[in-house]
Motif scaffolding. Sequence first.
Motif, PDB file in Angstrom:
ATOM      1  N   SER A 316      -9.087  11.259  16.336  1.00 48.64           N
ATOM      2  CA  SER A 316      -9.242  10.144  17.245  1.00 48.64           C
ATOM      3  C   SER A 316     -10.316   8.842  17.089  1.00 48.64           C
ATOM      4  N   LEU A 317     -11.102   9.036  16.027  1.00 43.47           N
ATOM      5  CA  LEU A 317     -11.985   8.107  15.731  1.00 43.47           C
ATOM      6  C   LEU A 317     -11.032   6.798  15.055  1.00 43.47           C
ATOM      7  N   LEU A 318      -9.777   7.153  14.786  1.00 44.52           N
ATOM      8  CA  LEU A 318      -9.097   5.916  14.428  1.00 44.52           C
ATOM      9  C   LEU A 318      -8.149   5.325  15.598  1.00 44.52           C
ATOM     10  N   PHE A 319      -8.644   5.576  16.742  1.00 43.51           N
ATOM     11  CA  PHE A 319      -7.929   5.019  17.880  1.00 43.51           C
ATOM     12  C   PHE A 319      -7.503   3.569  18.114  1.00 43.51           C
ATOM     13  N   ASN A 320      -8.701   2.833  17.774  1.00 45.41           N
ATOM     14  CA  ASN A 320      -8.747   1.397  17.668  1.00 45.41           C
ATOM     15  C   ASN A 320      -8.262   1.018  16.372  1.00 45.41           C
ATOM     16  N   GLU A 321      -8.657   1.689  15.366  1.00 44.34           N
ATOM     17  CA  GLU A 321      -7.937   1.354  13.999  1.00 44.34           C
ATOM     18  C   GLU A 321      -6.364   1.323  14.029  1.00 44.34           C
ATOM     19  N   LEU A 322      -5.998   2.202  14.641  1.00 41.00           N
ATOM     20  CA  LEU A 322      -4.388   2.395  14.699  1.00 41.00           C
ATOM     21  C   LEU A 322      -3.929   1.064  15.401  1.00 41.00           C
ATOM     22  N   LYS A 323      -4.630   0.652  16.859  1.00 38.72           N
ATOM     23  CA  LYS A 323      -4.138  -0.413  17.493  1.00 38.72           C
ATOM     24  C   LYS A 323      -4.190  -1.772  16.725  1.00 38.72           C
ATOM     25  N   TYR A 324      -5.229  -1.862  15.825  1.00 35.93           N
ATOM     26  CA  TYR A 324      -5.594  -2.693  14.940  1.00 35.93           C
ATOM     27  C   TYR A 324      -4.432  -2.899  13.929  1.00 35.93           C
ATOM     28  N   LEU A 325      -4.231  -2.077  13.398  1.00 34.58           N
ATOM     29  CA  LEU A 325      -3.061  -1.989  12.446  1.00 34.58           C
ATOM     30  C   LEU A 325      -1.657  -2.248  12.913  1.00 34.58           C
ATOM     31  N   ASN A 326      -1.435  -1.893  14.024  1.00 39.06           N
ATOM     32  CA  ASN A 326      -0.116  -2.192  14.720  1.00 39.06           C
ATOM     33  C   ASN A 326      -0.121  -3.812  15.094  1.00 39.06           C
ATOM     34  N   LYS A 327      -1.109  -4.327  15.456  1.00 34.52           N
ATOM     35  CA  LYS A 327      -1.184  -5.755  15.984  1.00 34.52           C
ATOM     36  C   LYS A 327      -1.349  -6.823  15.181  1.00 34.52           C
ATOM     37  N   ASN A 328      -2.078  -6.501  14.095  1.00 36.26           N
ATOM     38  CA  ASN A 328      -2.519  -7.417  13.045  1.00 36.26           C
ATOM     39  C   ASN A 328      -2.321  -7.238  11.670  1.00 36.26           C
ATOM     40  N   THR A 329      -1.135  -7.266  11.460  1.00 33.32           N
ATOM     41  CA  THR A 329      -0.739  -6.685  10.120  1.00 33.32           C
ATOM     42  C   THR A 329      -0.869  -7.924   9.113  1.00 33.32           C
ATOM     43  N   ASN A 330      -1.023  -9.062   9.496  1.00 31.90           N
ATOM     44  CA  ASN A 330      -0.994 -10.347   8.790  1.00 31.90           C
ATOM     45  C   ASN A 330      -2.522 -10.627   8.402  1.00 31.90           C
ATOM     46  N   ALA A 331      -3.556  -9.999   9.024  1.00 31.40           N
ATOM     47  CA  ALA A 331      -4.819 -10.112   9.021  1.00 31.40           C
ATOM     48  C   ALA A 331      -5.549  -8.838   8.212  1.00 31.40           C
ATOM     49  N   LEU A 332      -4.676  -8.028   7.764  1.00 28.24           N
ATOM     50  CA  LEU A 332      -5.111  -6.802   7.235  1.00 28.24           C
ATOM     51  C   LEU A 332      -5.887  -7.286   5.888  1.00 28.24           C
ATOM     52  N   THR A 333      -5.015  -8.050   5.197  1.00 27.88           N
ATOM     53  CA  THR A 333      -5.811  -8.365   3.702  1.00 27.88           C
ATOM     54  C   THR A 333      -6.869  -9.373   3.805  1.00 27.88           C
ATOM     55  N   ASN A 334      -7.425  -9.803   5.096  1.00 25.29           N
ATOM     56  CA  ASN A 334      -8.847 -10.343   5.127  1.00 25.29           C
ATOM     57  C   ASN A 334     -10.034  -9.458   4.288  1.00 25.29           C
ATOM     58  N   ASP A 335      -9.639  -7.894   4.362  1.00 29.32           N
ATOM     59  CA  ASP A 335     -10.449  -7.153   3.846  1.00 29.32           C
ATOM     60  C   ASP A 335     -10.395  -6.631   2.444  1.00 29.32           C
ATOM     61  N   ARG A 336     -11.289  -7.005   1.757  1.00 30.24           N
ATOM     62  CA  ARG A 336     -11.302  -7.011   0.234  1.00 30.24           C
ATOM     63  C   ARG A 336     -11.470  -5.309  -0.207  1.00 30.24           C
ATOM     64  N   LEU A 337     -11.725  -4.421   0.706  1.00 34.55           N
ATOM     65  CA  LEU A 337     -11.797  -3.098   0.229  1.00 34.55           C
ATOM     66  C   LEU A 337     -10.368  -2.213   0.908  1.00 34.55           C
ATOM     67  N   LEU A 338      -9.407  -2.912   1.314  1.00 31.72           N
ATOM     68  CA  LEU A 338      -8.373  -2.357   1.850  1.00 31.72           C
ATOM     69  C   LEU A 338      -7.613  -1.109   1.215  1.00 31.72           C
ATOM     70  N   PRO A 339      -7.500  -1.207   0.139  1.00 27.40           N
ATOM     71  CA  PRO A 339      -6.754  -0.126  -0.694  1.00 27.40           C
ATOM     72  C   PRO A 339      -7.496   1.124  -0.516  1.00 27.40           C
ATOM     73  N   ALA A 340      -9.031   1.106  -0.273  1.00 27.06           N
ATOM     74  CA  ALA A 340      -9.768   2.340   0.114  1.00 27.06           C
ATOM     75  C   ALA A 340      -9.039   3.005   1.343  1.00 27.06           C
ATOM     76  N   LEU A 341      -8.585   2.290   2.269  1.00 30.06           N
ATOM     77  CA  LEU A 341      -8.247   2.874   3.340  1.00 30.06           C
ATOM     78  C   LEU A 341      -6.937   3.697   3.195  1.00 30.06           C
ATOM     79  N   LEU A 342      -6.262   3.324   2.228  1.00 33.69           N
ATOM     80  CA  LEU A 342      -5.210   4.141   1.804  1.00 33.69           C
ATOM     81  C   LEU A 342      -5.463   5.377   0.816  1.00 33.69           C
ATOM     82  N   ILE A 343      -6.434   5.180   0.205  1.00 31.20           N
ATOM     83  CA  ILE A 343      -7.020   6.395  -0.321  1.00 31.20           C
ATOM     84  C   ILE A 343      -7.442   7.406   0.669  1.00 31.20           C
ATOM     85  N   TRP A 344      -8.384   7.228   1.507  1.00 30.15           N
ATOM     86  CA  TRP A 344      -8.910   7.922   2.561  1.00 30.15           C
ATOM     87  C   TRP A 344      -8.233   8.526   3.617  1.00 30.15           C
ATOM     88  N   GLY A 345      -7.181   7.539   3.899  1.00 33.76           N
ATOM     89  CA  GLY A 345      -6.035   7.902   5.061  1.00 33.76           C
ATOM     90  C   GLY A 345      -4.875   8.598   4.662  1.00 33.76           C
TER      91      GLY A 345
END
Length: 622
Positions: A316-345
């Motif tokens: 449930s800690l990812l409730f807002n993160e999931l909304k963000y992922l679904n709405k803002n795909t084009n803005a995801l790559t503003n985060d320079r550490l984004l590959p870590a999300l795929l490692i941890w998630g």
Amino acid sequence: MKKIFTLILSLLTFCLYAQNTLVGKMNVPNHPRLLLLQNEEENIHQSLKSNPTLQKVHISILSKCDSFLKQAPIKRIKIGRRLLDKSRTCLQRVFYLSYAWRMTRQEKYLKRAEQEMLAAAAFEDWNPSHFLDVAEMTMALAIGYDWLYNDLPINSRSNIKTALLTKGLEPSMLTGSNMFWLTAAHNWNQVCNAGLSFAAIALYEDQPEFSNAIINRAIDKLNLPMKVYEPDGAYPEGYGYWNYGTTFNVMLISAFQKAFHTDFGLGEKAGFLKTAGYLLNMTGPTSLPFNYFDSGNSAEINPAMFWFAAKLKNPSLLFNELKYLNKNTNALTNDRLLPALLIWGSGIPLNKIPAPQENMWVGKGVNPVVMMRSSWTDPNALYVGIKGGSPSLNHGHMDVGSFVMEANGVRWASDFGMQGYESLESKGVDLWNMKQNSQRWQVLRYNNLFHNTLSVNNEFQQVEGTAPIISCADDPSYRNAVLDISSVYKNHLAKALRGIAMVNNSYVVIRDELENNDKPSVVRWAMLTTAEVKIIGKNEAELKKMGKKLILRVLGSDHVNLKTWSTNPTTDYDAPNPGTVMIGFETFLPARSVKALTVLLIPQASEKRVENNVKPLKQWPL
């Protein structure tokens, strides 16, 4: 002579951390050993097959990598006193490209990562006068060196290793003002120790003693910033710097765990483990953050939340993160550490994210904050956030007692958030002087005259003052919190309490109870809004935005006349603030008088549920 003295101090520092051993000589895995071990790519591949949300993140990273192929490697161009922009560009490119190589084995990504690292390695230095620049560049090359170790040409590997040692690790062993971050209890400590420790792990087999000294120092010094999360997880520097400091802290804990099979106790600190609750609650139903201090106005993806969700087994800690992922795909790559999300998630079933259960979150500590809402799933829910704390904290504003408020999908009470540092520094503003009479507080977005709080005699809050939470209650009929804000007005008021309440999940009450000292005062109550404001009575105003309405009503004060104040800058250094206005009133306090100021914020369709008789703060539910 000065160089010899500096060298001696460096050697003494090295010996200190090498001898005060928390970490002894340890066995480490073969490369790659940072975050994602050899063959662990398969875990991510399997998650991508069953998780379309993560698949979108993966595709976004590869697409960004393809855009990197068309760009020249970074050049050493500073912006003002910082090289940080280039360090962050390098970190993003190397992390993304190294990820893309490991996941696809396409040669183009390997070659482009090598070019980027060699360009950075050839810089004369990584700007140690602003050590964040060194830290992020060091992390960039450490990840690339480790992840691509078996595929890089020997000469390239040697050049990158030499740069990591001479431009990253060795400068960190010097003494002087550039090393202030070693005793700082904020994001600099977290970021610098993380970046340097990544290099220490990457070079471990070649430099075991030196690496141990770097790692021991990090474990020791990280106790300072990790302690300020106590007791409840509230991060003093606010939403934006939570992403920065906490994510780098998590990067380091995760790296330790992978390389050494232990995080040396860092990942078990109670306040730190609670901080995901803080970040979760800092976003309102509009998906805007409670952006006090130096935070931006928009939400952003937070990869560290995926680490916390996995660590705490709480999706449930990812409730807002999931909304963000679904709405803002084009803005995801503003985060320079984004590959870590795929490692941890990679092991979290994102198709089964439940809504959080608690509608109120209270974080005490050095910068206390309270957030409350009527619902997690209703986009029209009522939401309020209020903060206490002190302007003296890192990245602080004079915003003690300030709040944000949302209803019906609109943020009615707002915060400007940050202004870009270089826009102020380039105009000669003494931005980082935190003293009471410094130029910092003349900046419009930093002082209390342009926050949702009180101003007394048109003067600034006291920098050294601090406001604790003195009571709170998660009562659905009267969810509330009360702060003692007296010390930031100590030159004018004998006592000042501010309470904020959400009544029956329908409307908001802000009540200030003031005791004046032996001189008369004029108190200004003000709120920043992006809505259109129409004053419809001396104590009532109608706010309109996005076809919605909200009533601002002042109770029990016969001598109040609502008014607005412009937010247009009056200096050449203040940023413009289009589409904003301050709404509020001024009231006179005779010497030694007692007065209560009560304001209601009433969303559209809640008017019939309003009770205009508000009880004193001491009678609010506990």
